[in-house]
Design a protein around this motif. Structure first.
Motif, short mmCIF file in Angstrom:
data_model
loop_
_atom_site.label_atom_id
_atom_site.label_comp_id
_atom_site.label_asym_id
_atom_site.label_seq_id
_atom_site.Cartn_x
_atom_site.Cartn_y
_atom_site.Cartn_z
N ARG A 41 34.35 -16.52 10.03
CA ARG A 41 34.47 -16.67 8.57
C ARG A 41 35.84 -17.21 8.21
NH1 ARG A 41 30.17 -14.63 5.96
NH2 ARG A 41 28.90 -13.07 7.03
N ASP A 42 35.86 -18.17 7.28
CA ASP A 42 37.14 -18.69 6.81
C ASP A 42 37.72 -17.75 5.75
OD1 ASP A 42 35.83 -19.22 4.41
OD2 ASP A 42 35.62 -21.37 4.79
N LYS A 43 38.83 -18.13 5.17
CA LYS A 43 39.51 -17.24 4.21
C LYS A 43 38.70 -17.02 2.93
CE LYS A 43 42.36 -20.97 2.28
NZ LYS A 43 43.76 -21.43 2.04
N TYR A 44 37.69 -17.87 2.73
CA TYR A 44 36.81 -17.70 1.56
C TYR A 44 35.53 -16.93 1.91
CZ TYR A 44 39.91 -21.41 -0.03
OH TYR A 44 41.01 -22.16 -0.34
#
Length: 202
Positions: A115-118
């Protein structure tokens, strides 16, 4: 929990992941280039001892654990101990010498998402796959956004944590993780009888 029970639980987790990866590959047609082992030559691959416990147990059952510890002690490069290059000139081509017992990190990379920071899922794969399967890669990224199931790194590592928190959360350079897994098995059976009737699980 007995070592053999931990091995069974790790192998059951890997079996579940293999089914999910096969389904993912079938849906996306993404795969490594034949003979490519570039990701295995990275000098900074980290892993946990628990993901190599099945291999360590297999070595123990076949009286190869002490010899493998010697090989690891004498190793002069940082390549994974399981990796076998096809050529001394170009180490980027090769294969896993014991594919059945590869670690969780080896299974997930290229076939799972982080998962990315979003909080969005991003396929974790290499530049080679992105460039050589660009259309499939782009289509897969879009399919993941639209709900295509893909294994997720954190989910599988959390499942690993539930088997043995200490061995799962101790993150080491891959060969040190392998060494620690072997030592864990040897220490466990130092004053215990050889596990009879268990050769079929390793």
């Amino acid at each position: 929990m007995a070592i053999e029970n931990k091995v069974q639980l790790v192998e059951a987790l890997f079996d579940k992941l293999d089914i999910e990866i096969n389904s993912f590959k079938s849906n996306t047609h993404l795969h490594c280039l034949s003979g490519c082992g570039k990701c295995c030559t990275k000098p900074d691959i980290d892993a946990s001892p628990l993901e190599f416990l099945p291999w360590a147990f297999h070595l123990f059952l076949n009286s190869q654990a002490e010899e493998m510890l010697k090989e690891l002690a004498n190793k002069t490069n940082t390549n994974c101990q399981l990796y076998r290059p096809l050529s001394l000139i170009d180490g980027n081509f090769g294969n896993c010498s014991n594919y059945k017992y590869r670690g969780l990190i080896c299974r997930l990379f290229g076939n799972a998402a982080s998962r990315d920071k979003y909080g969005e899922l991003r396929l974790a794969t290499c530049k080679i796959i992105k460039e050589n399967h660009q259309e499939n890669f782009n289509n897969t990224e879009e399919a993941i956004k639209n709900g295509l199931y893909i294994p997720i790194f954190t989910d599988y590592y959390m499942n690993l944590n539930q088997i043995d928190y200490t061995l799962a959360t101790t993150i080491l350079p891959i060969n040190q993780a392998i060494k620690r897994a072997i030592e864990e098995v040897l220490h466990y059976y130092a004053y215990r009888p050889f596990p009879s009737g268990l050769k079929n699980i390793a």
